[in-house]
Design a protein around this motif. Structure first.
Motif, PDB file in Angstrom:
ATOM      1  N   GLU A 130      17.124  57.255 -13.879  1.00  0.00           N
ATOM      2  CA  GLU A 130      17.524  56.079 -13.101  1.00  0.00           C
ATOM      3  C   GLU A 130      16.373  55.395 -12.376  1.00  0.00           C
ATOM      4  O   GLU A 130      16.344  54.188 -12.240  1.00  0.00           O
ATOM      5  CB  GLU A 130      18.596  56.479 -12.075  1.00  0.00           C
ATOM      6  CG  GLU A 130      19.941  56.737 -12.723  1.00  0.00           C
ATOM      7  CD  GLU A 130      20.957  57.318 -11.752  1.00  0.00           C
ATOM      8  OE1 GLU A 130      20.623  57.553 -10.580  1.00  0.00           O
ATOM      9  OE2 GLU A 130      22.091  57.534 -12.197  1.00  0.00           O
ATOM     10  N   ALA A 157       9.725  57.421 -11.416  1.00  0.00           N
ATOM     11  CA  ALA A 157       9.043  57.431 -10.113  1.00  0.00           C
ATOM     12  C   ALA A 157       9.202  58.759  -9.374  1.00  0.00           C
ATOM     13  O   ALA A 157       8.843  58.856  -8.208  1.00  0.00           O
ATOM     14  CB  ALA A 157       9.557  56.285  -9.246  1.00  0.00           C
ATOM     15  N   CYS A 158       9.744  59.756 -10.027  1.00  0.00           N
ATOM     16  CA  CYS A 158      10.006  61.053  -9.388  1.00  0.00           C
ATOM     17  C   CYS A 158      10.875  60.862  -8.142  1.00  0.00           C
ATOM     18  O   CYS A 158      10.582  61.368  -7.068  1.00  0.00           O
ATOM     19  CB  CYS A 158       8.691  61.757  -9.024  1.00  0.00           C
ATOM     20  SG  CYS A 158       8.906  63.512  -8.641  1.00  0.00           S
ATOM     21  N   ALA A 159      11.931  60.065  -8.309  1.00  0.00           N
ATOM     22  CA  ALA A 159      12.736  59.707  -7.147  1.00  0.00           C
ATOM     23  C   ALA A 159      14.237  59.878  -7.355  1.00  0.00           C
ATOM     24  O   ALA A 159      15.018  59.464  -6.504  1.00  0.00           O
ATOM     25  CB  ALA A 159      12.447  58.256  -6.749  1.00  0.00           C
ATOM     26  N   CYS A 160      14.677  60.468  -8.473  1.00  0.00           N
ATOM     27  CA  CYS A 160      16.129  60.527  -8.666  1.00  0.00           C
ATOM     28  C   CYS A 160      16.625  61.831  -9.295  1.00  0.00           C
ATOM     29  O   CYS A 160      17.801  62.137  -9.197  1.00  0.00           O
ATOM     30  CB  CYS A 160      16.610  59.348  -9.505  1.00  0.00           C
ATOM     31  SG  CYS A 160      16.124  59.452 -11.232  1.00  0.00           S
ATOM     32  N   ALA A 161      15.765  62.573  -9.966  1.00  0.00           N
ATOM     33  CA  ALA A 161      16.146  63.842 -10.608  1.00  0.00           C
ATOM     34  C   ALA A 161      17.160  63.675 -11.735  1.00  0.00           C
ATOM     35  O   ALA A 161      17.846  64.622 -12.082  1.00  0.00           O
ATOM     36  CB  ALA A 161      16.662  64.858  -9.575  1.00  0.00           C
ATOM     37  N   THR A 162      17.247  62.489 -12.327  1.00  0.00           N
ATOM     38  CA  THR A 162      18.188  62.312 -13.446  1.00  0.00           C
ATOM     39  C   THR A 162      17.493  62.379 -14.808  1.00  0.00           C
ATOM     40  O   THR A 162      18.064  61.986 -15.810  1.00  0.00           O
ATOM     41  CB  THR A 162      18.992  60.998 -13.332  1.00  0.00           C
ATOM     42  OG1 THR A 162      18.085  59.898 -13.334  1.00  0.00           O
ATOM     43  CG2 THR A 162      19.844  60.977 -12.092  1.00  0.00           C
ATOM     44  N   GLU A 183       5.886  67.034  -4.899  1.00  0.00           N
ATOM     45  CA  GLU A 183       6.865  65.941  -4.949  1.00  0.00           C
ATOM     46  C   GLU A 183       7.970  66.244  -5.966  1.00  0.00           C
ATOM     47  O   GLU A 183       9.146  65.992  -5.730  1.00  0.00           O
ATOM     48  CB  GLU A 183       6.133  64.651  -5.336  1.00  0.00           C
ATOM     49  CG  GLU A 183       6.980  63.415  -5.256  1.00  0.00           C
ATOM     50  CD  GLU A 183       6.225  62.165  -5.734  1.00  0.00           C
ATOM     51  OE1 GLU A 183       6.550  61.091  -5.254  1.00  0.00           O
ATOM     52  OE2 GLU A 183       5.319  62.282  -6.579  1.00  0.00           O
ATOM     53  N   ASP A 216      10.200  69.134  -4.719  1.00  0.00           N
ATOM     54  CA  ASP A 216      11.156  68.596  -3.737  1.00  0.00           C
ATOM     55  C   ASP A 216      12.288  67.847  -4.416  1.00  0.00           C
ATOM     56  O   ASP A 216      13.450  67.988  -4.069  1.00  0.00           O
ATOM     57  CB  ASP A 216      10.429  67.646  -2.777  1.00  0.00           C
ATOM     58  CG  ASP A 216       9.728  68.413  -1.671  1.00  0.00           C
ATOM     59  OD1 ASP A 216       9.892  69.640  -1.611  1.00  0.00           O
ATOM     60  OD2 ASP A 216       9.021  67.774  -0.872  1.00  0.00           O
ATOM     61  N   MET A 217      11.906  67.020  -5.394  1.00  0.00           N
ATOM     62  CA  MET A 217      12.926  66.188  -6.045  1.00  0.00           C
ATOM     63  C   MET A 217      13.905  67.036  -6.835  1.00  0.00           C
ATOM     64  O   MET A 217      15.086  66.693  -6.950  1.00  0.00           O
ATOM     65  CB  MET A 217      12.229  65.160  -6.960  1.00  0.00           C
ATOM     66  CG  MET A 217      13.078  63.932  -7.235  1.00  0.00           C
ATOM     67  SD  MET A 217      13.499  63.060  -5.724  1.00  0.00           S
ATOM     68  CE  MET A 217      15.268  62.912  -5.917  1.00  0.00           C
ATOM     69  N   LEU A 218      13.445  68.175  -7.363  1.00  0.00           N
ATOM     70  CA  LEU A 218      14.353  69.061  -8.098  1.00  0.00           C
ATOM     71  C   LEU A 218      15.460  69.598  -7.195  1.00  0.00           C
ATOM     72  O   LEU A 218      16.491  70.058  -7.676  1.00  0.00           O
ATOM     73  CB  LEU A 218      13.572  70.205  -8.747  1.00  0.00           C
ATOM     74  CG  LEU A 218      12.949  69.862 -10.105  1.00  0.00           C
ATOM     75  CD1 LEU A 218      11.916  70.901 -10.506  1.00  0.00           C
ATOM     76  CD2 LEU A 218      14.029  69.741 -11.186  1.00  0.00           C
TER      77      LEU A 218
END
Lengths: 344, 102
Positions: B37, B41-46, B65, B68-70
């Motif tokens: 999604e 950007a390593c910002a959603c984990a999808t 980063e 954390d995102m995981l």
């Protein structure tokens, strides 16, 4: 058809992300008023929810801007047009009225009537991520909750919280004093949440007030949507039964298309097909701009959405102001546009 | 390089991973249903995948980063990675991944 409670406007915009916000600007230049509906509690869509602090490098004329900065600048740019926002609401239905206008209703029972509807919903509605536990949907609302609306509901309960972000930790800390028993599970012994919250949580564990396990929920047990226990699986894959009467999973949000799927827009792979002259769907008066639309050559870029908003606005004007001549003007030279913008 | 990707129905796909692309981009380019999604950007984990067996150890270590995102992935396991954070290189030829549940 419309009663006193119905809001009347020129254009309804579904989605208050960057493209929905810029549509307010383009429509505003043509004197069209807008109401925006968004499921989030603030403007900005993905820019605000997913990457507020990430830099964006491909906005023309702005070499570097973060997601949140772009949203803030767009809000400043459209302030003169006084858009009306309906936050934390999801559009549930879209109906054509006998007079040719469109009416939407939201899950908060807001009803808005307009000449045109612009779907600028990006990837759809942001909804809580649902863990892939078999049958979890049967427990939602009764024993499985993705948000805490009333803390009192959990007083004296045996609560299981899953996740390692700020929401998981915040609710662990908030609910610990009122729960009979509270357990936090996370897939690792490390947390994305703020260090302060993590420290507080570890203190509660040390004091024996709550439990923490490196584990994940594999199965739910109960009847008629009422939970009595779960199967937890540890880091070494050993499984055990854990008694609980409420599970609160906190894994952030994801995007689901939602009720737009039922608007009869001939969706293609969850996208709204549009023409590239007006960015209108196959239903006249319903437009789609930004990531939610599709057409030959479509690129999911913010700058593409801005272009689509400008062309859509021309077409929406012709629907909202039949018989009126559209005067094409530049903000650089037009004193009437500058007056609308409040700069002259 | 080739990526051996197992989809959510258990079907195995052999797909091309151009050097320098991310594994997420290769999966998406091959038409596999990976949401991604935030666009990488390593910002959603999808774009969450499980990396099979010994391949997990061979991958460059994840940055803080990504770790954390995981935490925002719904079914993280010890071999979880975000595919947008793995770059295709010749040394990863034959990389085996499985799409995590949505």
């Amino acid at each position: 058809m419309s009663d006193d409670a119905t809001i009347e406007t020129d254009v309804i915009i579904i989605g208050a992300g960057p493209i929905g916000l810029f549509a307010v600007f383009e429509l505003g230049l043509l004197d069209l008023k807008c109401h925006l509906v968004d499921i989030l509690d603030r403007p900005g869509g993905q820019c605000a929810e997913l990457y507020p602090e990430k830099p964006i490098y491909d906005i023309p004329g702005i070499p570097i801007v973060t997601g949140q900065e772009l949203v803030d600048r767009l809000l400043e740019q459209i302030r003169a047009f006084h858009p009306h926002f309906h936050f934390s609401e999801m559009v549930q239905s879209l109906t054509k009225l006998p007079d040719g206008r469109w009416q939407i209703t939201t899950d908060a029972d807001t009803t808005i009537t307009a000449h045109a509807v612009v779907i600028a919903a990006g990837g759809g509605s942001f909804v809580p991520k649902r863990p892939p536990i078999p049958g979890i949907e049967n427990y939602e609302g009764k024993s499985v909750f993705y948000a805490v609306r009333k803390m009192e509901q959990f007083r004296g309960g045996n609560i299981l919280i899953a996740g390692g972000g700020d929401s998981a930790l915040d609710w662990t800390l908030n609910l610990a004093p009122i729960a009979k028993k509270l357990t936090l599970v996370h897939h690792r012994d490390g947390f994305r949440a703020s260090q302060h919250s993590v420290n507080q949580m570890r203190e509660l564990v040390n004091e024996g007030k709550i439990d923490f396990h490196v584990a994940s929920v594999k199965a739910l047990h109960g009847e008629d949507g009422v939970l009595d226990g779960v199967t937890l699986s540890g880091a070494d894959k050993t499984e055990w039964h854990h008694e609980t009467d409420a599970l609160l999973p906190f894994f952030g949000l994801t995007m689901k298309l939602g009720p737009i799927a039922n608007f009869g827009l001939n969706l293609h792979e969850n996208l709204v097909p549009v023409d590239t002259e007006k960015f209108e769907s196959t239903t006249p008066g319903i437009f789609a701009i930004g990531d939610i639309n599709t057409y030959p050559g479509k690129l999911k870029l913010i700058l593409s959405g801005f272009h689509e908003a400008a062309l859509m606005s021309q077409a929406a004007f012709r629907i909202a102001r039949p018989g009126e001549k559209l005067r094409f003007q530049y903000t650089t030279s037009s004193s009437s546009l500058q007056k609308k913008l409040g700069v002259n | 390089m080739k990526i051996i990707a197992t989809d959510r129905k258990g079907k195995i796909h052999e797909i091309d991973g151009n050097d320098g692309w991310t594994v997420m981009e290769a999966l998406r380019d091959a038409g596999l249903p990976i949401a991604a999604e935030c666009g990488g950007a390593c910002a959603c984990a999808t774009c969450h995948v499980y990396v099979d067996g010994e391949w997990f150890e061979k991958l460059p270590k994840q940055r803080a980063e990504e770790t954390d995102m995981l935490d925002m992935a719904v079914a993280a396991e010890s071999n979880s990675r975000l595919s947008c954070q793995i770059t295709c290189t010749p040394t990863l030829d034959g990389l085996k991944v499985t799409l995590a549940p949505e």
